[in-house]
Design a protein around this motif. Sequence first.
Motif, short mmCIF file in Angstrom:
data_model
loop_
_atom_site.label_atom_id
_atom_site.label_comp_id
_atom_site.label_asym_id
_atom_site.label_seq_id
_atom_site.Cartn_x
_atom_site.Cartn_y
_atom_site.Cartn_z
N VAL A 18 3.21 12.37 -13.17
CA VAL A 18 3.52 12.76 -12.69
C VAL A 18 3.21 11.37 -11.84
N VAL A 19 4.08 10.44 -11.55
CA VAL A 19 3.66 9.44 -10.95
C VAL A 19 3.79 9.67 -9.54
N LYS A 20 2.94 8.90 -8.66
CA LYS A 20 3.31 9.34 -7.14
C LYS A 20 3.46 8.48 -6.64
N LEU A 21 2.66 6.93 -7.35
CA LEU A 21 1.78 5.54 -6.06
C LEU A 21 2.26 4.47 -7.31
N LEU A 22 2.68 3.64 -7.32
CA LEU A 22 2.47 2.76 -8.41
C LEU A 22 2.28 1.06 -6.68
N ASP A 23 1.22 0.62 -7.86
CA ASP A 23 0.37 -1.12 -6.77
C ASP A 23 0.81 -1.34 -7.79
N GLN A 29 -0.90 -3.76 -13.51
CA GLN A 29 -0.50 -2.25 -12.26
C GLN A 29 -1.09 -1.04 -12.76
N ARG A 30 -1.20 -0.54 -11.34
CA ARG A 30 -2.61 0.86 -11.45
C ARG A 30 -1.45 1.63 -10.64
N ILE A 31 -1.83 3.14 -11.06
CA ILE A 31 -0.76 4.44 -10.65
C ILE A 31 -2.19 4.88 -10.18
N SER A 32 -1.37 6.14 -9.64
CA SER A 32 -1.27 7.97 -9.00
C SER A 32 -0.90 8.33 -9.73
N VAL A 33 -1.34 9.38 -10.12
CA VAL A 33 -0.40 10.87 -11.05
C VAL A 33 -1.03 11.59 -10.62
N SER A 43 -5.85 5.28 -9.16
CA SER A 43 -5.83 4.09 -9.65
C SER A 43 -6.46 3.40 -11.07
N VAL A 44 -5.15 4.31 -11.45
CA VAL A 44 -5.48 4.27 -13.43
C VAL A 44 -4.27 3.18 -13.78
N PRO A 45 -4.65 1.68 -14.61
CA PRO A 45 -4.20 1.00 -14.96
C PRO A 45 -3.48 1.03 -15.86
N VAL A 46 -1.90 0.42 -15.83
CA VAL A 46 -1.03 0.73 -16.70
C VAL A 46 -1.42 -0.04 -17.63
N HIS A 47 -1.22 0.05 -19.28
CA HIS A 47 -1.48 -0.96 -20.68
C HIS A 47 0.48 -1.16 -20.79
N HIS A 55 8.72 -1.91 -13.28
CA HIS A 55 8.20 -1.83 -11.63
C HIS A 55 9.55 0.07 -11.53
N VAL A 56 9.37 1.13 -12.26
CA VAL A 56 9.60 1.72 -12.35
C VAL A 56 9.89 2.18 -10.89
N PRO A 57 11.65 3.33 -11.16
CA PRO A 57 11.66 3.91 -8.97
C PRO A 57 11.08 5.35 -9.78
N LEU A 58 10.18 5.43 -8.62
CA LEU A 58 9.03 6.77 -8.52
C LEU A 58 9.87 7.83 -8.24
N ASP A 59 11.11 8.50 -7.89
CA ASP A 59 11.96 9.54 -7.50
C ASP A 59 11.80 10.15 -9.03
N GLY A 60 10.84 10.82 -9.46
CA GLY A 60 10.81 11.57 -10.96
C GLY A 60 10.54 10.29 -11.95
N ALA A 61 9.55 9.42 -11.76
CA ALA A 61 8.44 8.89 -12.22
C ALA A 61 7.19 9.98 -13.34
N VAL A 62 7.62 9.86 -15.18
CA VAL A 62 6.04 10.02 -15.61
C VAL A 62 6.01 9.72 -16.47
#
Length: 177
Positions: A18-23, A29-33, A43-47, A55-62
Amino acid sequence: MSLVDLYHTIRGQVLRGVVKLLDDSGPEQRISVVAHAGQQRTSVPVHYPFGFSSHVPLDGAVTHVLQNGGDPSDLFALPPSNPGAARMGGLKEGETILYDQAGQRVHLRAGQIVEVDCAQSLVVKIGGNPILTVRADGVQVNGKIIATEDVVGGGVSLKSHVHGGVQAGGAQTGKPQ
């Protein structure tokens, strides 16, 4: 190594989270899950495929996080999705939609039709400068319009309209009829 051990090793390479943070501030782009059992990865890089970003809406992002070579410190994430946020469904075979959370979309329809649906305006830019703006109340063009065929406005042809009140000399004619 048994088949069960091999199964668990391979299965452990892909984590659903579940995505909690998106930078989205840097070149990558980096995410915290939060993955299963509360494992947090930061700080996981997104490919993304080349030429795409969102930039996905975070509420419910996976998303799914993969471990390169089984190394839990060498991670990357697939582009996150949000199944509940404005997904456009009901597509016919071969159709594609690019959409956002507000419901705006570019729909490549079957039958060779491109449909653009905007909330407020459609702006076309060249070199960063707006040249065409389309709104519900009209169209604005910044620059010259060159038409190879007749232009009709308000039922009056630009090529074949006539004027009333024509007089010789410097007088003005009437409006086009």
